[in-house]
Design a protein around this motif. Structure first.
Motif, PDB file in Angstrom:
ATOM      1  N   ALA A  46     -44.291 -33.493  37.256  1.00 34.06           N
ATOM      2  CA  ALA A  46     -44.155 -32.289  37.871  1.00 34.06           C
ATOM      3  C   ALA A  46     -45.078 -31.261  37.382  1.00 34.06           C
ATOM      4  O   ALA A  46     -45.258 -30.067  37.732  1.00 34.06           O
ATOM      5  N   GLY A  47     -46.393 -31.925  36.729  1.00 35.34           N
ATOM      6  CA  GLY A  47     -47.367 -31.074  36.500  1.00 35.34           C
ATOM      7  C   GLY A  47     -47.202 -30.534  34.747  1.00 35.34           C
ATOM      8  O   GLY A  47     -48.061 -29.768  34.520  1.00 35.34           O
ATOM      9  N   GLY A  48     -46.117 -30.565  34.196  1.00 35.32           N
ATOM     10  CA  GLY A  48     -46.011 -30.045  32.878  1.00 35.32           C
ATOM     11  C   GLY A  48     -46.872 -30.591  31.823  1.00 35.32           C
ATOM     12  O   GLY A  48     -47.127 -31.888  32.053  1.00 35.32           O
ATOM     13  N   THR A  49     -47.321 -29.891  30.913  1.00 37.12           N
ATOM     14  CA  THR A  49     -48.118 -30.268  29.627  1.00 37.12           C
ATOM     15  C   THR A  49     -47.131 -30.018  28.590  1.00 37.12           C
ATOM     16  O   THR A  49     -47.370 -29.073  27.900  1.00 37.12           O
ATOM     17  N   ILE A  50     -46.517 -31.232  28.295  1.00 39.41           N
ATOM     18  CA  ILE A  50     -45.683 -31.095  27.114  1.00 39.41           C
ATOM     19  C   ILE A  50     -45.548 -32.736  26.398  1.00 39.41           C
ATOM     20  O   ILE A  50     -45.665 -33.502  27.049  1.00 39.41           O
ATOM     21  N   GLY A  51     -45.574 -32.578  25.089  1.00 34.96           N
ATOM     22  CA  GLY A  51     -45.467 -33.883  24.366  1.00 34.96           C
ATOM     23  C   GLY A  51     -44.065 -34.298  24.241  1.00 34.96           C
ATOM     24  O   GLY A  51     -43.066 -33.628  24.428  1.00 34.96           O
ATOM     25  N   GLN A  52     -43.754 -35.756  24.098  1.00 40.70           N
ATOM     26  CA  GLN A  52     -42.607 -36.014  24.072  1.00 40.70           C
ATOM     27  C   GLN A  52     -41.845 -35.694  22.845  1.00 40.70           C
ATOM     28  O   GLN A  52     -40.441 -35.465  22.968  1.00 40.70           O
ATOM     29  N   ARG A  53     -42.471 -35.561  21.588  1.00 41.97           N
ATOM     30  CA  ARG A  53     -41.756 -34.864  20.695  1.00 41.97           C
ATOM     31  C   ARG A  53     -41.191 -33.350  20.849  1.00 41.97           C
ATOM     32  O   ARG A  53     -40.209 -32.976  20.465  1.00 41.97           O
ATOM     33  N   ASP A  54     -42.052 -32.552  21.756  1.00 38.84           N
ATOM     34  CA  ASP A  54     -41.401 -31.282  22.117  1.00 38.84           C
ATOM     35  C   ASP A  54     -40.592 -31.409  22.938  1.00 38.84           C
ATOM     36  O   ASP A  54     -39.607 -30.493  23.042  1.00 38.84           O
ATOM     37  N   VAL A  55     -40.186 -32.679  24.034  1.00 40.85           N
ATOM     38  CA  VAL A  55     -39.184 -32.650  24.745  1.00 40.85           C
ATOM     39  C   VAL A  55     -37.950 -32.551  23.823  1.00 40.85           C
ATOM     40  O   VAL A  55     -36.819 -32.072  24.086  1.00 40.85           O
ATOM     41  N   ILE A  56     -38.142 -33.495  22.992  1.00 39.22           N
ATOM     42  CA  ILE A  56     -36.881 -33.569  21.969  1.00 39.22           C
ATOM     43  C   ILE A  56     -36.359 -32.378  21.396  1.00 39.22           C
ATOM     44  O   ILE A  56     -35.200 -32.133  21.292  1.00 39.22           O
ATOM     45  N   THR A  57     -37.399 -31.716  20.763  1.00 36.25           N
ATOM     46  CA  THR A  57     -36.956 -30.250  20.300  1.00 36.25           C
ATOM     47  C   THR A  57     -36.409 -29.259  21.135  1.00 36.25           C
ATOM     48  O   THR A  57     -35.497 -28.942  20.859  1.00 36.25           O
ATOM     49  N   LEU A  58     -36.947 -29.424  22.538  1.00 35.78           N
ATOM     50  CA  LEU A  58     -36.170 -28.421  23.452  1.00 35.78           C
ATOM     51  C   LEU A  58     -34.913 -28.939  23.620  1.00 35.78           C
ATOM     52  O   LEU A  58     -33.936 -28.249  23.894  1.00 35.78           O
ATOM     53  N   LEU A  59     -34.703 -30.458  23.852  1.00 37.59           N
ATOM     54  CA  LEU A  59     -33.472 -31.021  24.150  1.00 37.59           C
ATOM     55  C   LEU A  59     -32.408 -30.453  22.749  1.00 37.59           C
ATOM     56  O   LEU A  59     -31.203 -29.932  23.287  1.00 37.59           O
ATOM     57  N   GLN A  60     -32.906 -30.466  21.756  1.00 40.49           N
ATOM     58  CA  GLN A  60     -32.050 -30.165  20.592  1.00 40.49           C
ATOM     59  C   GLN A  60     -31.572 -28.737  20.761  1.00 40.49           C
ATOM     60  O   GLN A  60     -30.297 -28.393  20.350  1.00 40.49           O
ATOM     61  N   GLU A  61     -32.467 -27.701  20.969  1.00 39.80           N
ATOM     62  CA  GLU A  61     -32.335 -26.101  21.128  1.00 39.80           C
ATOM     63  C   GLU A  61     -31.206 -26.421  22.334  1.00 39.80           C
ATOM     64  O   GLU A  61     -30.626 -25.199  22.018  1.00 39.80           O
ATOM     65  N   MET A  62     -31.511 -26.913  23.357  1.00 40.72           N
ATOM     66  CA  MET A  62     -30.554 -26.618  24.527  1.00 40.72           C
ATOM     67  C   MET A  62     -29.008 -27.035  24.116  1.00 40.72           C
ATOM     68  O   MET A  62     -28.131 -26.603  24.623  1.00 40.72           O
ATOM     69  N   ARG A  63     -29.092 -28.063  23.329  1.00 41.79           N
ATOM     70  CA  ARG A  63     -27.701 -28.417  22.562  1.00 41.79           C
ATOM     71  C   ARG A  63     -27.170 -27.407  21.790  1.00 41.79           C
ATOM     72  O   ARG A  63     -25.979 -27.272  22.177  1.00 41.79           O
ATOM     73  N   ASP A  64     -27.883 -26.825  21.070  1.00 48.00           N
ATOM     74  CA  ASP A  64     -27.583 -25.774  20.200  1.00 48.00           C
ATOM     75  C   ASP A  64     -27.009 -24.507  20.950  1.00 48.00           C
ATOM     76  O   ASP A  64     -26.225 -23.790  20.494  1.00 48.00           O
ATOM     77  N   ARG A  65     -27.594 -24.470  22.162  1.00 52.26           N
ATOM     78  CA  ARG A  65     -27.170 -23.325  23.060  1.00 52.26           C
ATOM     79  C   ARG A  65     -26.025 -23.537  24.084  1.00 52.26           C
ATOM     80  O   ARG A  65     -25.407 -22.653  24.504  1.00 52.26           O
ATOM     81  N   GLY A  66     -25.600 -24.986  23.719  1.00 53.04           N
ATOM     82  CA  GLY A  66     -24.508 -25.301  24.548  1.00 53.04           C
ATOM     83  C   GLY A  66     -24.600 -25.625  26.091  1.00 53.04           C
ATOM     84  O   GLY A  66     -23.793 -25.785  26.876  1.00 53.04           O
ATOM     85  N   TYR A  67     -26.014 -26.007  26.528  1.00 54.74           N
ATOM     86  CA  TYR A  67     -26.339 -26.255  27.688  1.00 54.74           C
ATOM     87  C   TYR A  67     -26.475 -27.820  28.055  1.00 54.74           C
ATOM     88  O   TYR A  67     -26.375 -28.258  29.255  1.00 54.74           O
ATOM     89  N   LEU A  68     -26.462 -28.713  27.026  1.00 54.87           N
ATOM     90  CA  LEU A  68     -26.601 -30.098  27.332  1.00 54.87           C
ATOM     91  C   LEU A  68     -25.985 -30.600  26.087  1.00 54.87           C
ATOM     92  O   LEU A  68     -25.872 -30.320  25.029  1.00 54.87           O
ATOM     93  N   THR A  69     -25.374 -31.964  26.367  1.00 56.02           N
ATOM     94  CA  THR A  69     -25.051 -32.789  25.355  1.00 56.02           C
ATOM     95  C   THR A  69     -25.663 -34.191  25.431  1.00 56.02           C
ATOM     96  O   THR A  69     -26.251 -34.479  26.564  1.00 56.02           O
TER      97      THR A  69
END
Length: 108
Positions: A46-69
């Motif tokens: 989609a044109g994003g400039t993001i590293g794979q480790r950054d994706v993991i970090t953001l996923l963990q943050e969204m889990r902590d916010r209650g948006y994903l499991t």
């Protein structure tokens, strides 16, 4: 201040929003649950400039916010954490459907 500039903060919030939209769309189509690698590929596509480790970090943050499991799967062979079975929660759907807001997540 943590040294992150305003443009980087917007990029992080936008990445969170895109990730939620991809998981939401995937769920709506009743497709196989996403993994961190598949989600990363979608973001880059989609044109994003993001590293794979950054994706993991953001996923963990969204889990902590209650948006994903999801399930965390430590891969000792590759020496990294893998995330699989990503599911959007009702709170995450509320953000994508814009019935609720969170300043930390920008839904495109």
């Amino acid at each position: 201040m943590n040294g992150i500039g305003p443009e980087e903060l917007v990029h992080i919030r936008r990445s969170r929003g895109l990730m939620l939209e991809f998981v939401y769309s995937n769920h709506g189509k009743q497709l196989h649950r996403l993994t961190d690698s598949k989600l990363w590929a979608l973001l880059v596509g989609a044109g994003g400039t993001i590293g794979q480790r950054d994706v993991i970090t953001l996923l963990q943050e969204m889990r902590d916010r209650g948006y994903l499991t999801f399930v965390e799967d430590p891969d000792n062979w590759e020496g990294r954490l893998k995330i699989k079975d990503i599911v959007i929660t009702p709170a995450g759907r509320d953000l994508v459907e814009r019935t609720k807001k969170d300043a930390a997540v920008l839904i495109p």
